[in-house]
Design a protein around this motif. Structure first.
Motif, short mmCIF file in Angstrom:
data_model
loop_
_atom_site.label_atom_id
_atom_site.label_comp_id
_atom_site.label_asym_id
_atom_site.label_seq_id
_atom_site.Cartn_x
_atom_site.Cartn_y
_atom_site.Cartn_z
N SER A 4 0.81 -1.42 -0.13
CA SER A 4 0.19 -0.14 0.30
C SER A 4 1.06 1.45 -0.10
O SER A 4 0.39 2.01 -0.57
N GLU A 5 1.87 1.33 0.96
CA GLU A 5 2.81 2.16 1.00
C GLU A 5 3.56 2.50 -0.79
O GLU A 5 4.05 3.51 -0.87
N ALA A 6 4.12 1.37 -1.16
CA ALA A 6 4.57 0.90 -2.35
C ALA A 6 3.60 1.83 -3.64
O ALA A 6 4.07 2.81 -4.13
N ALA A 7 2.39 1.79 -3.37
CA ALA A 7 1.35 2.52 -4.30
C ALA A 7 1.09 4.21 -4.19
O ALA A 7 1.67 4.37 -5.48
N THR A 8 1.24 4.45 -2.46
CA THR A 8 1.07 5.34 -2.25
C THR A 8 2.14 6.57 -3.18
O THR A 8 2.65 7.02 -3.70
N ILE A 9 3.47 5.97 -3.18
CA ILE A 9 4.50 6.64 -3.28
C ILE A 9 4.85 6.33 -4.87
O ILE A 9 4.93 7.56 -5.34
N SER A 10 4.72 5.71 -5.36
CA SER A 10 4.78 5.41 -6.99
C SER A 10 3.87 5.63 -8.00
O SER A 10 4.29 6.36 -8.40
N ILE A 17 0.37 -3.04 -9.36
CA ILE A 17 1.99 -3.12 -9.18
C ILE A 17 1.51 -4.42 -9.07
O ILE A 17 2.51 -5.29 -9.82
N ARG A 18 0.58 -5.44 -8.73
CA ARG A 18 0.64 -7.26 -8.37
C ARG A 18 0.50 -6.75 -10.16
O ARG A 18 1.30 -7.95 -10.73
N TRP A 46 11.80 1.99 -9.70
CA TRP A 46 11.96 1.74 -11.17
C TRP A 46 9.70 1.54 -11.21
O TRP A 46 9.77 1.82 -12.07
N LEU A 47 8.64 1.21 -9.96
CA LEU A 47 7.69 1.51 -10.25
C LEU A 47 7.16 3.08 -10.45
O LEU A 47 6.44 3.07 -11.70
N THR A 48 7.86 3.88 -9.92
CA THR A 48 7.81 4.90 -10.05
C THR A 48 7.79 5.55 -11.56
O THR A 48 7.33 6.08 -12.29
N LEU A 50 8.56 3.54 -14.38
CA LEU A 50 6.61 2.47 -14.93
C LEU A 50 5.48 3.41 -15.21
O LEU A 50 5.03 3.95 -16.66
N TYR A 51 5.52 3.98 -13.18
CA TYR A 51 4.07 5.27 -13.60
C TYR A 51 4.26 5.91 -14.90
O TYR A 51 3.06 6.02 -15.35
N TRP A 52 5.57 7.13 -14.99
CA TRP A 52 5.07 7.83 -15.36
C TRP A 52 5.45 7.84 -16.45
O TRP A 52 4.61 7.99 -18.27
N LEU A 53 6.26 6.25 -17.72
CA LEU A 53 6.29 5.99 -18.54
C LEU A 53 5.15 5.53 -19.48
O LEU A 53 4.76 5.75 -20.48
N ARG A 54 4.25 4.17 -18.29
CA ARG A 54 2.72 4.34 -18.55
C ARG A 54 1.63 5.26 -19.14
O ARG A 54 1.21 5.20 -20.15
N LYS A 55 1.86 6.42 -17.34
CA LYS A 55 1.15 7.78 -17.63
C LYS A 55 1.07 8.45 -19.14
O LYS A 55 -0.03 8.98 -19.77
N THR A 56 2.16 8.53 -19.46
CA THR A 56 2.65 8.89 -20.87
C THR A 56 2.72 8.39 -22.03
O THR A 56 3.40 8.19 -22.75
N GLY A 57 1.58 7.33 -22.32
CA GLY A 57 1.62 6.72 -23.54
C GLY A 57 2.97 5.20 -23.77
O GLY A 57 2.79 4.97 -24.68
N MET A 58 3.81 4.95 -22.97
CA MET A 58 4.56 3.66 -23.56
C MET A 58 4.00 2.61 -23.71
O MET A 58 3.11 2.22 -21.81
N PRO A 59 3.65 1.62 -24.75
CA PRO A 59 3.17 0.68 -24.21
C PRO A 59 4.03 -0.52 -23.74
O PRO A 59 5.05 -0.56 -23.74
N MET A 60 3.16 -1.14 -22.88
CA MET A 60 3.16 -2.14 -22.00
C MET A 60 4.14 -3.54 -22.76
O MET A 60 5.67 -3.70 -22.00
N LYS A 61 4.62 -3.68 -24.26
CA LYS A 61 4.76 -4.09 -24.52
C LYS A 61 6.65 -3.42 -24.71
O LYS A 61 7.73 -4.36 -24.67
N GLU A 62 6.58 -2.73 -24.65
CA GLU A 62 7.52 -1.69 -24.70
C GLU A 62 8.37 -1.70 -24.01
O GLU A 62 9.72 -2.18 -23.33
N MET A 63 7.97 -1.44 -22.32
CA MET A 63 7.94 -1.96 -20.75
C MET A 63 8.11 -2.79 -20.76
O MET A 63 9.62 -2.88 -19.65
N ARG A 64 7.60 -3.96 -21.06
CA ARG A 64 8.56 -5.30 -20.97
C ARG A 64 8.96 -5.42 -21.22
O ARG A 64 10.80 -6.54 -20.85
N ARG A 65 9.84 -5.15 -22.56
CA ARG A 65 11.61 -5.09 -23.38
C ARG A 65 12.27 -4.18 -21.78
O ARG A 65 13.46 -4.73 -22.13
#
Lengths: 120, 120
Positions: A4-10, A17-18, A46-48, A50-65
DNA sequence: TACGGGCCTGGAGTGGCTCCAGGTCAAGGA
DNA sequence: TCCTTGACCTGGAGCCACTCCAGGCCCGTA
């Protein structure tokens, strides 16, 4: 630190996250003796990201890479840098979209105003 | 004008246009004697507006509301203007997200460069 | 008259979450 | 001691906004 804390911060939700962990976007989150996830400061950073990358439109496929490169350690740094630089290009495109939309809206609002003027 | 041309001009795909029609986002597209859709200039302008609203993050629910107002005719102009003004707020939030992400990326790229420097 | 191309409909599939049922465990209170 | 509460767990269903596809129809051209 627990989820829950990780969620709040990231900025991500605990569910997300799960989900990211299941999808291979987050390497090796350790568990405590109670089988609950324990997040290290590195995990949080790392999660933070990911949060910004996703929020600004990076597709999951690229995030996986990107995550795969991350797991490979320091040797992948040049490639990871390249991924982020490509994302910068995407940010510029998105800004252009927003600007273009602003123009369309300004034009529309202007014509609405004219019609309102004509009606009154 | 038929659907492929409408797609090219508006920016939406033909599939998306049909989907929007089914979902009530596009009022009354006329059909020719061949039962194919015929798009008027007004249809095109409406679709183009939807394209920009969607592309910049307006949820379909809100677009549906907007379409309903559109169907009500000129009397709904003030409310429609309000919808667009609220969307302007959203555009500003998105710009802030992009800027924030840019900062995060700049920081990350910087640290990557440092690590590269240390390794060589 | 056969064929290719554009369009049609209905329905399945996809990406990226989001929510929920049903369960475990530790801490705190009666 | 037992009971409740609350944070977390897993697996799976549901949702939004498309996207793709099969199977058909109609029109124009060779």
């Amino acid at each position: 630190m627990r989820i829950s804390e990780a969620a709040t911060i990231s900025g991500l939700s605990a569910d997300t996250i799960r989900y990211y962990e299941k999808s291979g976007l987050v390497p090796a989150i350790k568990r405590g003796p109670d089988r609950l996830r324990r997040f290290s400061p590195e995990n949080i950073e790392w999660l933070t990201l990911l949060y910004w990358l996703r929020k600004t439109g990076m597709p999951m496929k690229e995030m996986r890479r990107f995550a795969e490169l991350y797991r490979q350690g320091a040797s992948s740094i040049p490639e990871r840098k390249a991924v982020l630089l490509r994302h910068e290009v995407r940010l510029r495109e998105r800004r252009a979209d927003l600007d273009q939309c602003s123009k369309v809206l300004a034009y529309k609002i202007e014509t609405y105003k004219k019609i309102e003027g004509d009606l009154s």
